[in-house]
Design a protein around this motif. Structure first.
Motif, PDB file in Angstrom:
ATOM      1  N   VAL A 130       0.841  -1.200   0.000  1.00  0.00           N
ATOM      2  CA  VAL A 130       0.000   0.000   0.000  1.00  0.00           C
ATOM      3  C   VAL A 130       0.878   1.252   0.000  1.00  0.00           C
ATOM      4  O   VAL A 130       1.778   1.402   0.819  1.00  0.00           O
ATOM      5  N   ARG A 131       0.580   2.125  -0.938  1.00  0.00           N
ATOM      6  CA  ARG A 131       1.272   3.425  -0.989  1.00  0.00           C
ATOM      7  C   ARG A 131       0.444   4.504  -0.297  1.00  0.00           C
ATOM      8  O   ARG A 131       0.976   5.283   0.499  1.00  0.00           O
ATOM      9  N   THR A 132      -0.835   4.553  -0.591  1.00  0.00           N
ATOM     10  CA  THR A 132      -1.730   5.551   0.008  1.00  0.00           C
ATOM     11  C   THR A 132      -3.057   4.882   0.316  1.00  0.00           C
ATOM     12  O   THR A 132      -3.585   4.132  -0.510  1.00  0.00           O
ATOM     13  N   ALA A 133      -3.597   5.174   1.514  1.00  0.00           N
ATOM     14  CA  ALA A 133      -4.921   4.665   1.888  1.00  0.00           C
ATOM     15  C   ALA A 133      -5.589   5.725   2.745  1.00  0.00           C
ATOM     16  O   ALA A 133      -5.308   5.842   3.944  1.00  0.00           O
ATOM     17  N   THR A 134      -6.469   6.519   2.135  1.00  0.00           N
ATOM     18  CA  THR A 134      -7.095   7.640   2.835  1.00  0.00           C
ATOM     19  C   THR A 134      -8.561   7.769   2.445  1.00  0.00           C
ATOM     20  O   THR A 134      -8.987   7.329   1.377  1.00  0.00           O
ATOM     21  N   LEU A 135      -9.325   8.392   3.345  1.00  0.00           N
ATOM     22  CA  LEU A 135     -10.694   8.807   3.069  1.00  0.00           C
ATOM     23  C   LEU A 135     -10.748  10.305   3.323  1.00  0.00           C
ATOM     24  O   LEU A 135     -10.321  10.774   4.389  1.00  0.00           O
ATOM     25  N   THR A 136     -11.280  11.055   2.341  1.00  0.00           N
ATOM     26  CA  THR A 136     -11.287  12.516   2.418  1.00  0.00           C
ATOM     27  C   THR A 136     -12.685  13.041   2.125  1.00  0.00           C
ATOM     28  O   THR A 136     -13.349  12.574   1.193  1.00  0.00           O
ATOM     29  N   LEU A 186     -11.269   7.100  -5.722  1.00  0.00           N
ATOM     30  CA  LEU A 186     -12.640   6.912  -6.189  1.00  0.00           C
ATOM     31  C   LEU A 186     -13.516   7.925  -5.464  1.00  0.00           C
ATOM     32  O   LEU A 186     -13.512   7.985  -4.235  1.00  0.00           O
ATOM     33  N   SER A 187     -14.267   8.711  -6.207  1.00  0.00           N
ATOM     34  CA  SER A 187     -15.073   9.780  -5.610  1.00  0.00           C
ATOM     35  C   SER A 187     -16.559   9.510  -5.790  1.00  0.00           C
ATOM     36  O   SER A 187     -16.987   8.915  -6.794  1.00  0.00           O
ATOM     37  N   GLY A 199     -30.730   5.724  -1.919  1.00  0.00           N
ATOM     38  CA  GLY A 199     -30.035   4.952  -2.933  1.00  0.00           C
ATOM     39  C   GLY A 199     -28.527   5.012  -2.746  1.00  0.00           C
ATOM     40  O   GLY A 199     -27.982   6.011  -2.257  1.00  0.00           O
ATOM     41  N   LEU A 200     -27.853   3.940  -3.113  1.00  0.00           N
ATOM     42  CA  LEU A 200     -26.402   3.860  -2.956  1.00  0.00           C
ATOM     43  C   LEU A 200     -25.660   3.861  -4.290  1.00  0.00           C
ATOM     44  O   LEU A 200     -24.430   3.710  -4.303  1.00  0.00           O
ATOM     45  N   ASP A 201     -26.350   4.041  -5.393  1.00  0.00           N
ATOM     46  CA  ASP A 201     -25.680   3.995  -6.691  1.00  0.00           C
ATOM     47  C   ASP A 201     -24.531   4.996  -6.747  1.00  0.00           C
ATOM     48  O   ASP A 201     -24.721   6.203  -6.558  1.00  0.00           O
ATOM     49  N   GLY A 202     -23.336   4.460  -6.987  1.00  0.00           N
ATOM     50  CA  GLY A 202     -22.149   5.311  -7.114  1.00  0.00           C
ATOM     51  C   GLY A 202     -21.616   5.864  -5.820  1.00  0.00           C
ATOM     52  O   GLY A 202     -20.646   6.631  -5.817  1.00  0.00           O
ATOM     53  N   ALA A 203     -22.205   5.496  -4.696  1.00  0.00           N
ATOM     54  CA  ALA A 203     -21.811   6.073  -3.408  1.00  0.00           C
ATOM     55  C   ALA A 203     -20.663   5.302  -2.775  1.00  0.00           C
ATOM     56  O   ALA A 203     -20.344   4.168  -3.151  1.00  0.00           O
ATOM     57  N   ILE A 204     -20.030   5.952  -1.811  1.00  0.00           N
ATOM     58  CA  ILE A 204     -19.118   5.281  -0.881  1.00  0.00           C
ATOM     59  C   ILE A 204     -19.943   4.985   0.361  1.00  0.00           C
ATOM     60  O   ILE A 204     -20.306   5.894   1.116  1.00  0.00           O
ATOM     61  N   ALA A 205     -20.290   3.724   0.549  1.00  0.00           N
ATOM     62  CA  ALA A 205     -21.189   3.329   1.639  1.00  0.00           C
ATOM     63  C   ALA A 205     -20.404   3.184   2.936  1.00  0.00           C
ATOM     64  O   ALA A 205     -19.345   2.554   2.966  1.00  0.00           O
ATOM     65  N   VAL A 206     -20.934   3.758   4.007  1.00  0.00           N
ATOM     66  CA  VAL A 206     -20.308   3.662   5.325  1.00  0.00           C
ATOM     67  C   VAL A 206     -21.098   2.661   6.159  1.00  0.00           C
ATOM     68  O   VAL A 206     -22.297   2.837   6.402  1.00  0.00           O
ATOM     69  N   VAL A 207     -20.415   1.598   6.575  1.00  0.00           N
ATOM     70  CA  VAL A 207     -21.024   0.526   7.371  1.00  0.00           C
ATOM     71  C   VAL A 207     -20.469   0.620   8.781  1.00  0.00           C
ATOM     72  O   VAL A 207     -19.266   0.461   8.994  1.00  0.00           O
ATOM     73  N   VAL A 208     -21.333   0.910   9.753  1.00  0.00           N
ATOM     74  CA  VAL A 208     -20.906   1.028  11.149  1.00  0.00           C
ATOM     75  C   VAL A 208     -21.242  -0.273  11.868  1.00  0.00           C
ATOM     76  O   VAL A 208     -22.419  -0.624  12.027  1.00  0.00           O
ATOM     77  N   LEU A 209     -20.211  -0.980  12.294  1.00  0.00           N
ATOM     78  CA  LEU A 209     -20.415  -2.246  12.993  1.00  0.00           C
ATOM     79  C   LEU A 209     -20.696  -2.000  14.471  1.00  0.00           C
ATOM     80  O   LEU A 209     -20.204  -1.022  15.044  1.00  0.00           O
ATOM     81  N   THR A 254     -13.732  11.164  -1.239  1.00  0.00           N
ATOM     82  CA  THR A 254     -12.819  10.389  -2.080  1.00  0.00           C
ATOM     83  C   THR A 254     -12.137   9.325  -1.235  1.00  0.00           C
ATOM     84  O   THR A 254     -11.543   9.640  -0.198  1.00  0.00           O
ATOM     85  N   LEU A 255     -12.253   8.101  -1.687  1.00  0.00           N
ATOM     86  CA  LEU A 255     -11.531   6.990  -1.076  1.00  0.00           C
ATOM     87  C   LEU A 255     -10.366   6.637  -1.981  1.00  0.00           C
ATOM     88  O   LEU A 255     -10.563   6.362  -3.173  1.00  0.00           O
ATOM     89  N   THR A 256      -9.173   6.657  -1.408  1.00  0.00           N
ATOM     90  CA  THR A 256      -7.976   6.321  -2.186  1.00  0.00           C
ATOM     91  C   THR A 256      -7.310   5.101  -1.578  1.00  0.00           C
ATOM     92  O   THR A 256      -6.923   5.113  -0.401  1.00  0.00           O
TER      93      THR A 256
END
Length: 419
Positions: free
Chosen positions: A77-83, A105-106, A117-127, A204-206
């Motif tokens: 892994v070079r970069t792993a961020t959520l912005t 990915l934005s 709707g979640l089409d094209g979204a970055i879904a956040v799953v809270v456990l 953006t999730l990278t």
């Protein structure tokens, strides 16, 4: 490790295995050496260096060592961020890693639990709150799979747990995984992103990484005593991060037993196995079981030393404060003929004194597959401490003093089950 862990040559086999008290100083040295190898991801530099070290130690004790090689996934892994907006957090790419590419990915952040709707979204799953372990747990995997099936372009898991840190989850390397990027966000960093998800703000999730497969190996160390049956002792050595308490404490117990039994000369053959591939849902253990392990009819007993054998306990007082005692969230199981011996040997050792029958309901870790494969004489330990599967599982999380009584108890128990 020196002579302090070895029994005197003139002692009986039983006395030699039981020992006269494991050296906390020498066990601490083992933990420090293990920690020094760094990240133990299967087939990586730390995992391989640890295996090389153990091979040298057991070869010097007279074991004939063999490497069993197999392939595992990997990610550099070079970069792993959520912005989102002006906020950025580091994330853990969840294996088996699917990269986004360096540009990321934005899309809108959305809560997977919402009806939007979640089409094209970055879904956040809270456990929910738990000491999380694996995507084999449908409580973790199902909401992610559901979100991706509803059209989400990626998913971010918030692994709510006792430290507030991101918890990496074990995953199968042989079954189809998620086909879209999935990452883990630390609960301590989650609130701004949860607010953004409630509002559907852009993010953006990278996950920029090189992914593929590489070789890893199990180390199989045998000592032929010319006996009809073999005592098998196994422990994993690989994991997502440094894994000092998760893996290192059990490995220190395993190494103690290997040295004591080499000196004791019991009336069984010995097979000490340290596996890689653990974080891929016991892949190395499965490879050994399928291709290298003695048959059940040729096995006297199988002893498995799994996760968190001797992890530190912590007070939860707003912040975590270390205690000198062991975390009791560790479990010992045994097949019926060994339960009484195990209870006697582990009496007074928190968590391990309540020995349960080793069956599908109670067994954990690789021992589940051992029992399913027909090995009817077995004992196994597993557990999950507070810093389990986090980057914080370092030398704070175990000690030679915590490992010593567990090593002695295993030695005492094995003494009682030897022929």
């Amino acid at each position: 490790m020196g002579a302090g862990m070895m029994a005197a040559g003139g002692a009986s086999a039983g006395q030699a295995v039981a020992g006269t008290g494991a050296s906390a100083v020498e066990l601490q040295a083992v933990l420090e050496r293990f920690a020094g190898f760094g990240v133990k991801a299967s087939g990586g530099a730390g995992d391989n260096a640890c295996g090389d070290w153990l091979e040298g130690l057991l070869s010097a004790q007279g074991y004939a060592c063999e490497r069993q090689t197999f392939d595992v996934p990997f990610a550099e892994v070079r970069t792993a961020t959520l912005t989102t907006g002006g906020v950025q957090a580091q994330v853990l790419p969840q294996g088996v890693v699917v990269p986004t590419g360096p540009g990321g990915l934005s899309g809108p952040l959305r809560l997977a639990s919402s009806e939007a709707g979640l089409d094209g979204a970055i879904a956040v799953v809270v456990l929910p709150f738990r000491r999380w372990v694996s995507l084999a747990d449908p409580t973790a995997s199902k909401p992610v799979a559901d979100a991706l099936a509803r059209g989400a372009a990626a998913a971010v898991l918030v692994t709510t747990g006792p430290t507030g840190e991101a918890i990496a989850l074990n995953v199968s390397a042989t079954k189809p995984g998620f086909q879209k990027p999935v990452a883990v966000l630390a609960p301590k960093d989650a609130e701004p992103f949860l607010e953004a998800a409630r509002a559907g703000q852009g993010a953006t999730l990278t996950v920029d990484a090189t992914v593929g497969r590489r070789p890893a190996y199990n180390l199989i160390c045998r000592m032929d005593r010319g006996a009809a049956k073999t005592l098998i002792v196994t422990t994993p050595r690989s994991g997502w991060f440094d894994c000092v308490a998760e893996r290192g404490s059990g490995l220190a117990v395993w190494l103690t037993l290997a040295q004591r039994l080499a000196a004791a000369k019991p009336k069984v053959n010995l097979e000490f196995v340290v596996t890689s591939g653990h974080e891929y849902i016991y892949l190395g253990g499965e490879e050994y079981l399928a291709h290298k392990a003695p048959k059940p009819a040729d096995t006297h007993a199988w002893v498995h030393i799994g996760a968190s054998a001797a992890a530190r306990d912590w007070h939860e007082l707003g912040i975590l404060r270390p205690l000198p005692s062991a975390d009791p969230q560790r479990v010992l199981t045994a097949t019926p003929q060994f339960i009484d011996q195990a209870r006697a040997a582990f009496k007074g050792i928190s968590g391990l004194e309540a020995v349960y029958p080793a069956d599908r309901a109670n067994a954990g870790g690789e021992l589940v597959n051992v029992i399913a494969a027909g090995y009817g004489a077995a004992v196994g330990l597993y557990g999950g401490h507070r810093w389990f599967h986090t980057t914080g599982d370092d030398l704070r999380c175990s000690s030679g003093e915590l490992v010593a009584p567990v090593a002695d108890a295993f030695g005492a128990m094995i003494t009682t089950i030897l022929p």
